[in-house]
Design an enzyme around this catalytic site. Structure first.
Site, mmCIF file in Angstrom:
data_model
loop_
_atom_site.group_PDB
_atom_site.id
_atom_site.type_symbol
_atom_site.label_atom_id
_atom_site.label_comp_id
_atom_site.label_asym_id
_atom_site.label_seq_id
_atom_site.Cartn_x
_atom_site.Cartn_y
_atom_site.Cartn_z
ATOM 1 C CG ASP A 104 -1.864 1.124 1.312
ATOM 2 O OD1 ASP A 104 -2.260 1.654 0.255
ATOM 3 O OD2 ASP A 104 -2.235 1.515 2.438
ATOM 4 C CG PHE A 105 1.693 5.695 -1.615
ATOM 5 C CD1 PHE A 105 2.994 5.544 -2.056
ATOM 6 C CD2 PHE A 105 1.229 6.964 -1.310
ATOM 7 C CE1 PHE A 105 3.836 6.654 -2.180
ATOM 8 C CE2 PHE A 105 2.055 8.073 -1.431
ATOM 9 C CZ PHE A 105 3.366 7.918 -1.869
#
Length: 319
Positions: A164-165
């Site tokens: 995920d970021f």
């Protein structure tokens, strides 16, 4: 003995609870106490422990040392709450699986994560939620493993990693804007600041270490046209256009790269994981990893405001 330097290696710490399936031994400890647990471990010293959530990831990561046999690129170190006696079964299981892990820290009931900086670790994996939360609260890159003990195909040497970021590779500043003002404020802010890199999050340096391995693979392929790249990195985020540009620019500014990017805009990440089949997926939201962990070895990184006790209690989610 010559000093073994860790400065130029990708160093990962792994608890025995992440590497192996300890359900049986843990049940003995909880139900019958420490002395019975000690006797159980001694009695089963030569019984190999089953593979845990992180086993396929760790095995494949270590296999990349064949790119530099005389000077290993990857070092995996056991960080354990066991004492040395009860940790013997873990070390024998490591030997039985022929994993090239020779270094360990045993802490007899105490948390081992404070040694992460001394050991140059860019990641610590554990099934112990308290240890992971305490480590992250101190600014250390740690995650709690969740999910199945995935099948570990012996002939498959690929290593697929998904991130995920926000709250994982980047900090959670954008998520805080979403929480305060909603999706339109979030989109406006991210579009207006597309050229401004995010501040790095807890696993940016780990991704940088993975990228160094990929560069060594590229060097090998330049020498051997038949060499097939094994490491593949994906970004899987709930962001969507127009909020997609800032993560791409941030990665470039940090000097790190991914092979693929999925900007899902709220689409269930679990459906992507079932096709992508990463050996490990990192996300900061419990709701996301609870879903992905049904089929994918997943890691919850309890970073940022979203993971503070009062936010966890209300169950508020971010994009």
């Amino acid at each position: 003995m010559a000093v073994y330097g860790l400065e130029n290696r990708l160093v990962v710490g792994v608890a025995s609870s992440a590497l192996f399936d300890l359900a049986e031994a843990d049940a003995v400890f909880r139900d019958q106490g420490e002395e019975v647990y000690r006797a159980h471990q001694e009695e089963h010293l030569d019984d190999r422990l089953g593979k845990g959530v992180a086993f396929p990831f760790i095995r494949r990561l270590l296999s990349l040392n064949d790119l530099s046999p005389d000077d290993p690129l990857v070092e995996v170190i056991i960080l354990s709450r066991n004492d040395p006696d009860t940790g013997l079964r873990v070390m024998r299981s490591i030997q039985s699986y022929e994993l090239p892990i020779s270094r360990a820290v045993f802490m007899q009931g105490r948390s081992p994560y404070p040694f992460m900086p001394a050991l140059n670790m860019s990641l610590f994996l554990s099934a112990n939620e308290d240890d992971v939360r305490e480590a992250v609260a101190l600014g250390l890159p740690a995650g709690r493993v969740l999910g199945p003990s995935a099948a570990d195909e012996g002939d498959d040497q690929d290593l697929r990693i998904a991130f995920d970021f926000d709250g994982v590779l980047a900090d959670d500043a954008a998520e805080q804007i979403y929480q305060a003002g909603g999706i339109e404020d979030f989109r406006f802010h991210e579009s207006a600041n597309a050229a401004t890199p995010h501040d790095p999050g807890p696993l940016r340096d780990f991704l940088a270490g993975v990228n160094r391995l990929q560069r060594r693979e590229e060097e090998r392929r330049a020498q051997d046209a038949g060499y097939r790249m094994r490491v593949h990195v994906s970004l899987v985020t709930a962001r969507a256009a127009p909020a997609h540009e800032r993560p791409v620019r941030s990665l470039k500014n940090w000097g790190v790269t991914v092979n693929d990017a999925f900007f899902l805009g709220g689409i269930n990440k679990s459906t992507i994981m079932e096709v992508l089949k990463p050996h490990i997926f990192f996300d900061d939201q419990v709701g996301h990893v609870t879903g992905t962990a049904r089929s994918t070895p997943s890691v919850h990184v309890p970073f940022g405001k979203l993971n503070e006790p009062e936010r966890r209690a209300t169950g508020q989610a971010q994009p």
